[in-house]
Design a protein around this motif. Structure first.
Motif, short mmCIF file in Angstrom:
data_model
loop_
_atom_site.label_atom_id
_atom_site.label_comp_id
_atom_site.label_asym_id
_atom_site.label_seq_id
_atom_site.Cartn_x
_atom_site.Cartn_y
_atom_site.Cartn_z
N ILE A 113 0.83 -1.21 0.00
CA ILE A 113 0.00 0.00 0.00
C ILE A 113 0.86 1.25 0.00
CG2 ILE A 113 -1.71 1.32 1.29
CD1 ILE A 113 -2.68 -1.40 2.40
N LEU A 114 1.87 1.25 0.85
CA LEU A 114 2.72 2.43 0.95
C LEU A 114 3.45 2.68 -0.37
CD1 LEU A 114 4.24 2.10 4.53
CD2 LEU A 114 2.51 3.72 3.75
N LEU A 115 3.92 1.61 -0.95
CA LEU A 115 4.64 1.77 -2.21
C LEU A 115 3.72 2.35 -3.27
CD1 LEU A 115 6.96 -1.33 -2.42
CD2 LEU A 115 7.63 1.06 -2.59
N VAL A 116 2.53 1.76 -3.38
CA VAL A 116 1.58 2.28 -4.38
C VAL A 116 1.26 3.73 -4.08
CG1 VAL A 116 -0.79 2.12 -5.20
CG2 VAL A 116 0.58 0.04 -4.94
N SER A 117 0.95 4.00 -2.79
CA SER A 117 0.57 5.37 -2.44
C SER A 117 1.70 6.34 -2.69
CB SER A 117 0.17 5.43 -0.96
OG SER A 117 -0.84 4.48 -0.68
N ALA A 118 2.93 5.90 -2.49
CA ALA A 118 4.06 6.80 -2.72
C ALA A 118 4.35 6.93 -4.22
CB ALA A 118 5.28 6.26 -1.99
N LEU A 119 4.28 5.80 -4.93
CA LEU A 119 4.67 5.83 -6.33
C LEU A 119 3.74 6.67 -7.18
CD1 LEU A 119 5.86 2.14 -6.82
CD2 LEU A 119 7.26 4.21 -6.85
N ILE A 120 2.47 6.73 -6.76
CA ILE A 120 1.58 7.54 -7.59
C ILE A 120 1.93 9.02 -7.51
CG2 ILE A 120 -0.33 5.92 -7.46
CD1 ILE A 120 -1.66 7.77 -5.44
N ARG A 121 2.69 9.39 -6.52
CA ARG A 121 3.09 10.79 -6.42
C ARG A 121 4.50 11.01 -6.89
NH1 ARG A 121 -1.16 14.08 -6.05
NH2 ARG A 121 -2.46 13.66 -4.24
N LEU A 122 5.15 9.97 -7.34
CA LEU A 122 6.58 10.04 -7.64
C LEU A 122 6.92 11.13 -8.65
CD1 LEU A 122 9.26 8.74 -6.87
CD2 LEU A 122 8.95 7.18 -8.79
N PRO A 123 6.19 11.19 -9.75
CA PRO A 123 6.58 12.19 -10.76
C PRO A 123 6.59 13.61 -10.21
CG PRO A 123 5.01 10.65 -11.68
CD PRO A 123 5.07 10.37 -10.22
N LEU A 133 10.32 9.00 -18.00
CA LEU A 133 9.47 7.83 -18.22
C LEU A 133 8.01 8.27 -18.19
CD1 LEU A 133 11.14 5.08 -15.96
CD2 LEU A 133 10.96 5.03 -18.45
N PRO A 134 7.49 8.67 -19.28
CA PRO A 134 6.12 9.20 -19.30
C PRO A 134 5.11 8.21 -18.73
CG PRO A 134 7.19 9.53 -21.42
CD PRO A 134 8.11 8.69 -20.62
N VAL A 135 5.44 6.91 -18.75
CA VAL A 135 4.49 5.92 -18.25
C VAL A 135 4.21 6.17 -16.75
CG1 VAL A 135 6.32 4.24 -17.71
CG2 VAL A 135 3.98 3.46 -18.12
N THR A 136 5.24 6.66 -16.05
CA THR A 136 5.02 6.93 -14.62
C THR A 136 4.01 8.06 -14.44
OG1 THR A 136 6.92 8.43 -14.55
CG2 THR A 136 7.30 6.12 -13.93
N GLN A 137 4.10 9.06 -15.32
CA GLN A 137 3.15 10.15 -15.21
C GLN A 137 1.75 9.65 -15.51
OE1 GLN A 137 4.08 13.59 -14.32
NE2 GLN A 137 1.90 13.33 -13.89
N LYS A 138 1.70 8.77 -16.54
CA LYS A 138 0.39 8.24 -16.91
C LYS A 138 -0.22 7.43 -15.77
CE LYS A 138 0.50 7.66 -21.95
NZ LYS A 138 1.82 7.15 -22.36
N ALA A 139 0.63 6.59 -15.15
CA ALA A 139 0.14 5.75 -14.05
C ALA A 139 -0.34 6.63 -12.90
CB ALA A 139 1.24 4.81 -13.57
N SER A 140 0.44 7.66 -12.64
CA SER A 140 0.09 8.58 -11.58
C SER A 140 -1.27 9.22 -11.84
CB SER A 140 1.17 9.66 -11.45
OG SER A 140 0.74 10.65 -10.56
N ASP A 141 -1.42 9.72 -13.06
CA ASP A 141 -2.69 10.38 -13.41
C ASP A 141 -3.86 9.41 -13.30
OD1 ASP A 141 -1.11 12.43 -15.95
OD2 ASP A 141 -1.41 12.73 -13.79
N TRP A 142 -3.62 8.16 -13.72
CA TRP A 142 -4.68 7.15 -13.70
C TRP A 142 -5.30 7.04 -12.32
CZ3 TRP A 142 -5.16 2.07 -11.55
CH2 TRP A 142 -6.16 1.28 -12.13
N PHE A 143 -4.45 7.17 -11.31
CA PHE A 143 -4.94 7.10 -9.94
C PHE A 143 -5.50 8.44 -9.49
CE2 PHE A 143 -4.99 3.73 -7.03
CZ PHE A 143 -4.10 2.74 -7.45
#
Lengths: 349, 731, 179
Positions: A113-123, A133-143
């Motif tokens: 949970i912490l990893l997901v919660s942190a990673l969505i804010r990573l960018p 890595l635009p995919v990270t931005q996309k994943a972040s936005d998805w959430f």
């Protein structure tokens, strides 16, 4: 008069039980803080899902800070184990009556949970990765851009945060052999104390790291992201105040819970009364009343009230005291608890 | 680790929950600690124990070449198949890291612990040379032997063959001697070892100072425990609430030093009330009327003043044991050397038993049976014109029937009646065993030769010229044990494992010494098995069977009058001497008289001592198993007394005696279990030989504080409860 | 299936510690540690005193908190005899079981796992009594099946007064002390 002698002299057991040293209080403190941070993060995520303040600093890198603190806590736990090479044995079974088993599996999930919660804010914290890595931005936005997903993540954070916050209290609570812990106030006390410590830690972080912008480079950005969990935006002015208000409430509740703890012990069995005695007099009394109650709760409570009404200047002092007091609470309870034991009912004559 | 997918998570939880909530989820694997798909091979060897004089037969189990455990031999009459904690802890003597390993020859001053490692040849040559020198200058009688234990047998034989005549064990003058003399004067025989007490069948047991349960006389403790379970009345007379006292119906917390007053009062009550065995007295007694006259004034009221006991209690307890006669027993005790009038006190116990008529009776003092074992042809000992040095012509101690250790010591110091220039000490820590250490050291100073044979670096070994390391009993053969009891028996000692270093058994040491002394013929067998086998086979028994089973039982014979025994008394009169002419002739009281013993000076407390069940004197403290059970002793102080003086339970303190001797620091045990005017410590601690690493300076030495002592004029016994101590701050 | 228990006659027990030594050798217990021990309770004021002497060890409780709190199942109830055992190579050494035991019966073995009295499982599987019961010179210890009405242990429990240790802890211990 009762004279009791024993020939047993097992190390760590006699003359008084002391199998848990500094490692467990450290873990309990950090674990409680992590639990509190998850609750705050979850609450912030709920706000985000309602469209408020999507870049609120709670939901930004609080999970990342919690992740790092949890790692330190887990290292402490590992250091406590006397047979650590077998730690995997927890994860090949599930013992439903063991709060530690519950906690071990919950912590596994909490990591995720912490990893997901942190990673969505990573960018945002590390702009370099968002660009590269635009995919990270996309994943972040998805959430972040989906209220439903944010709500789900928020509640997962809150529920598991509460679980982490109470399970250690339940673990100690179930030990009838240690009357000091054998009270159902303990899980609630740990949760509230954890929330209070989290509030204080975030408040501290807000004051210390607030004003710095996020570096743009890869290495510097990564390091900065780890070192300043608050992203490119300074915290909104009301953030510190809201934390302070939360902390005041939490400290007040904590005081009530400690009061209930003591009342409960004193009005239960002889053994519970004797356990309370460890806090009223004896070697833990000073640390308890001065370290936990006065310095850890009453003084920061009063200071924050005065700060709220602008009678004194706003400083980080209350936050630091709350953190110290939170650790002191764990330290006293773990040590005094081991020293408490069931006093044979027939002892007095 | 990546996040678990919901599917995987549910699968795990379903599997585990489904398997049943409360039960364990996975079958337990074999315990690492007791791993083994197949059990490890265990070999058993029968032998008998030497952890104390009881010498119970046991079975040692060997696993992976090491002694795994030592357990009882079910057919052994001494122990009925169960060993005491010392026996169970015997394997710890093998692993004792402080045990003696090689012969040592002193290089510096005596007692300075400067040694050089020597070969057996070097060491024994040294000993033989010195012995020859002493023999040449003074005669062989000037070499004395101080010993304890069955292992001395062949070394003693060689010394006797050499012409030595002065040989004493501390077990006489510092232990049971006064008792056996007291009983001998009354019944015509001593009680021996072990005492023939029929606790198993008694209807009332009286223990005077005897603390069975802390004192592990194996069979007696077993019978005592049965007696407790049978709920017979038990009366314990002890200034301390011993384990035995806690199981007694009556505990008489007597003032130390006044036991004889109580015994006389009890006899007085029995005679006055007519509760004594009139038939026994008429049939087997002599001098009864004169005896009655002597004890007339010893009323319970008089005794109450001396003992601090309630006169009604004295009467009640007398009634308890008197009305259950003859199956009623006043236990004679064992280590009875308390105040210097101990032979007379023991005689009082003998007389009290006589009033109960329990000699040879079921539940009283039973008759012992032995077993005949063929001897082995050995050369006769030379005779000597010289008198025994400790008690020349029996003049000093007229009723001593064994030699007196402290007498030999005195002769060594004074050189009278002739010089004693050599001491051979076998398994007897003289420094801790004899009173007033200073005298022992003075005696040692005048020796030309001090040889110590021991298994551990005892205090006496520290003063030796030559230290000879013996193997522990589990590693050696010894002489056959020929037992006396309800039935006789023979038990065999044979090695279970080899000694780990240069240690050798006593018989081997004796043989080498005999060779060096030019007397190979006195030890004519090459191997002790030859000797043992010859004796067994000559007696008509199967040697292989004995090696396998460990014990040969003698025939069952009657032990009581009830079973048909005819009792007889080898006193001068042929009867039980209530009034002793032979005592009168030598100028002693024909009937025991009470003398008031010295009181403690103000601020001082009488120091009394006793045993712990896990230790044997001062020789087991470094045993790895037994040392761990009890690392040091404590000084028992009454709780009120402790509070008065300001002593806290568990604090450390030093004891100072009336002569200014200060003990090592010792832990305070503030307890209700002892009289306010008395303090108690277990004997054997406070070791001062630094080579005993795990025992060095642990606890306080009772022996070190026993500087004052009275000598029993009848037989040379030395008192052990004559010292008073006060407390000084821990230095 | 049997349910092993122990009955100890405190009237007979003299506290000689033979049971402690026998356990040490039988089970290779490391020096400095013990799986069983002697406790004495003295009550009263000189000279009116009573004393109870007990040999104590793990009580192999029917409601064992040490089994319930174990996260790996290392601490478990063994089907044979329903005794409480520790599987060393499943033990992580978290010591929760030690803290949960009201009798302080467990300890950390030098090798790292948690150790305690096993009621000599390796002996009882061969039909023998535990080492402590076998060695006791005062015959104060009895061992047997509490579910067998004819067993000696049950006969003693119906014919003599007894108590257990800390019954208020709710552990339902299976070691009984005759008084």
């Amino acid at each position: 008069m009762l004279e009791l002698t024993t020939t047993r002299h097992n190390p760590l057991i006699d003359p008084s039980l002391h199998v848990w040293g500094w490692e467990i209080p450290v873990y309990l403190f950090l674990g409680g803080m992590v639990a509190g941070m998850m609750v705050f993060a979850g609450m912030a995520m709920l706000k985000t899902s309602k469209g408020e303040d999507t870049r609120n600093f709670f939901s930004l890198q609080t999970p990342l800070l919690a992740f790092m603190l949890l790692n330190v806590g887990m290292v402490a736990l590992l250091l406590d184990l006397s047979h650590p090479l077998y730690v995997w044995a927890i994860y090949i079974t599930f013992m439903p009556l063991s709060p530690m088993a519950w906690g071990s599996w919950v912590l596994l999930i909490v990591y995720a949970i912490l990893l997901v919660s942190a990673l969505i804010r990573l960018p945002e914290a590390w702009p370099w990765i968002g660009r590269t890595l635009p995919v990270t931005q996309k994943a972040s936005d998805w959430f972040v851009c989906s209220p439903a997903r944010m709500r789900a993540l928020a509640w997962i954070n809150i529920v598991f945060g509460v679980a982490v916050g109470v399970y250690t209290g339940i673990l100690l609570n179930t030990m009838v052999a240690r009357p000091l812990w054998n009270t159902s106030v303990l899980p609630v006390l740990f949760l509230v104390s954890g929330l209070s410590a989290a509030a204080a830690a975030l408040h501290l972080a807000a004051k210390v790291f607030g004003k710095r912008p996020a570096p743009q480079g890869m290495i510097s950005g990564a390091l900065a992201a780890l070192g300043q969990p608050l992203g490119p935006q300074p915290p909104a002015p009301h953030t510190a105040e809201s934390l302070q208000r939360a902390d005041i409430g939490l400290l007040a509740v904590e005081l009530v819970l400690i009061f209930l703890l003591l009342i409960g012990l004193v009005t239960s069995s002889t053994s519970h009364g004797a356990a309370a005695g460890l806090l009223f007099s004896g070697k833990y009394a000073v640390m308890f009343w001065v370290g936990v109650v006065a310095v850890g709760i009453v003084v920061p409570l009063v200071m924050q009230l005065l700060e709220m009404s602008h009678r004194i200047r706003h400083t980080i002092a209350p936050a630091v005291l709350v953190l110290a007091g939170g650790f002191a609470l764990r330290w006293v309870l773990v040590n005094a608890g081991q020293a408490s034991a069931i006093v044979s009912a027939a002892a007095g004559r | 680790m990546t996040a678990l997918s919901r599917r995987r998570f549910l699968k795990i939880s379903a599997a585990t929950f489904g398997a049943g909530a409360a039960a364990t989820q996975i079958p337990p694997l074999t315990h690492l600690a007791h791993a083994a798909a197949s059990p490890r091979e265990v070999k058993t060897v029968a032998t008998f124990c030497e952890m104390c004089f009881w010498r119970c037969a046991g079975i040692a189990s060997v696993r992976d070449g090491k002694v795994w455990k030592f357990e009882g031999n079910p057919i052994d009459p001494q122990s009925r198949g169960r060993l005491c904690p010392r026996g169970s802890g015997a394997p710890g003597a093998i692993n004792d890291p402080d045990r003696l390993r090689t012969p040592l020859i002193r290089t510096g001053e005596r007692g300075k612990e400067a040694w050089k490692t020597a070969t057996w040849d070097e060491a024994l040559t040294y000993v033989a040379d010195r012995m020859q020198k002493i023999k040449g200058a003074h005669g062989p009688e000037s070499i004395a032997m101080l010993y304890h234990g069955i292992g001395v047998r062949f070394i003693q034989h060689v010394l006797k063959s050499y012409g030595c005549i002065n040989m004493a064990g501390a077990s006489f003058a510092q232990c049971r001697g006064p008792r056996d003399v007291g009983f001998n004067l009354t019944y015509g025989q001593g009680l021996g070892s072990p005492e023939p007490t029929d606790i198993e069948n008694t209807d009332c047991l009286v223990l005077i100072g005897s603390h069975l349960g802390e004192n592990m006389h194996n069979l007696q403790v077993q019978e005592f425990s049965n007696a407790v379970a049978r709920r017979i009345p038990i009366i314990v007379v002890d200034p301390r609430y011993s384990v035995a006292a806690s199981k007694a119906r009556y505990w008489l917390p007597i003032k130390p030093g006044t036991d004889l007053a109580l015994l006389l009062a009890w006899m007085n009550v029995l005679v006055t009330e007519g509760w004594y065995d009139k038939t026994f007295v008429a049939q087997h007694g002599t001098g009864f009327d004169k005896f009655v006259e002597e004890i007339k004034s010893a009323t319970p009221e008089w005794a109450a003043k001396e003992t601090g006991l309630d006169p009604a209690l004295i009467r009640t307890t007398a009634r308890e044991f008197a009305l259950r006669r003859p199956a009623s027993l006043i236990h004679p005790g064992r280590r009875v050397n308390w105040y210097g009038d101990d032979a007379q006190r023991s005689r009082a116990i003998a007389l009290l038993n006589a009033l109960l008529g329990n000699w040879g009776r079921r539940g009283g003092i039973h008759i012992q049976n032995g077993i005949k074992v063929a001897g082995y042809p050995l050369p006769k000992y030379p005779t000597s014109d010289k008198p025994f040095a400790d008690n020349p012509n029996g003049e000093k101690y007229p009723f001593a029937d064994e030699q007196v250790t402290t007498g030999i010591r005195e002769a060594t110091i004074t050189g009278q009646p002739y010089p004693i220039k050599g001491w051979f000490v076998y398994s007897s820590n003289i420094i801790q065993a004899l009173p007033n250490r200073a005298e022992t050291l003075k005696a040692i100073d005048s020796l030309d030769l001090l040889v110590v044979v021991d298994t551990v670096p005892s205090e006496i070994a520290g003063y030796a010229d030559v230290v000879l390391p013996e193997s522990v009993f589990l590693e050696r053969h010894d002489e056959l044990q020929i037992g006396w009891g309800r039935r006789g028996w023979v038990s065999l000692r044979q090695p279970v494992v080899a000694p780990p270093h240069e240690q050798k058994p006593g018989w081997w040491i004796a043989k080498q010494l005999a060779n060096k002394l030019g007397m190979p013929e006195v030890m004519p067998f090459n191997d002790i098995e030859e000797y043992l086998k010859a004796r067994i086979e000559k007696s008509g028994w199967d040697w292989a069977k004995l090696k396998s089973e460990g014990v040969i039982l003698g025939d069952r014979k009657p032990t009581t009058v009830e079973e048909g025994v005819q009792i007889a008394f080898e006193t001068p009169s042929g009867k039980v001497e209530f009034w002793s002419q032979q005592l009168k002739d030598k100028g002693f009281d024909p009937v025991p008289k009470y003398t008031k013993h010295e009181e403690a000076p103000a601020g001082y407390f009488r120091l009394i001592t006793g045993r712990a069940p896990v230790h044997t004197f001062s020789r087991t403290q470094t045993n790895t198993l037994l040392g761990d059970l009890m690392r040091d002793n404590e000084v028992w102080v009454n709780t009120a007394t402790a509070a008065q003086i300001g002593l806290k339970n568990g604090a450390y303190v030093q004891l100072k005696n009336q002569d200014g001797i200060v003990s090592n620091k010792v832990r305070v045990k503030a307890t209700q279990r002892i009289r306010p005017d008395t303090v108690y410590m277990v004997y054997g601690f406070g070791h001062t030989n630094p080579a005993l690493k795990s025992a060095y300076m642990r606890g306080a030495s009772v022996a070190g504080l026993t500087t004052k002592y009275k000598t029993d004029p009848l037989m040379g016994g030395t008192s052990i409860h004559s010292n008073f101590v006060t407390f000084t701050a821990e230095a | 299936m049997a349910r092993f228990g122990m009955v100890i006659d405190t009237a007979r027990c003299v506290g000689c510690m033979d049971c402690v030594v026998a356990c040490q050798t039988e089970n290779d217990v490391p020096t400095g540690f013990c799986r069983d021990w002697i406790t004495t309770e003295v009550r009263g004021t000189f000279p009116s005193l009573t004393m109870e002497i007990r040999t104590e060890r793990c009580n192999h409780c029917d409601n064992p908190p040490c089994v319930q709190c174990c996260p790996t199942g290392a601490s478990h109830v063994e089907p044979f005899g329903r005794t409480v055992q520790v599987t060393a190579n499943r033990c992580i050494g978290c010591k929760a079981c030690i803290a949960s035991c009201p009798y302080d019966a467990r300890f950390v073995h030098p090798k790292g796992y948690v150790d305690k009295c096993t009621f000599c499982l390796h002996r009882t599987k061969d039909g023998k009594d535990p080492a402590c019961v076998t060695v006791c010179p005062t015959h104060c210890m009895y061992f047997g099946d509490l579910d067998d009405p004819k067993s000696t242990v049950n006969q003693l429990l119906t014919s003599r007064k007894w108590h257990t240790l800390l019954p208020e802890a709710g552990t339902r211990p299976r070691v009984f002390y005759l008084t």
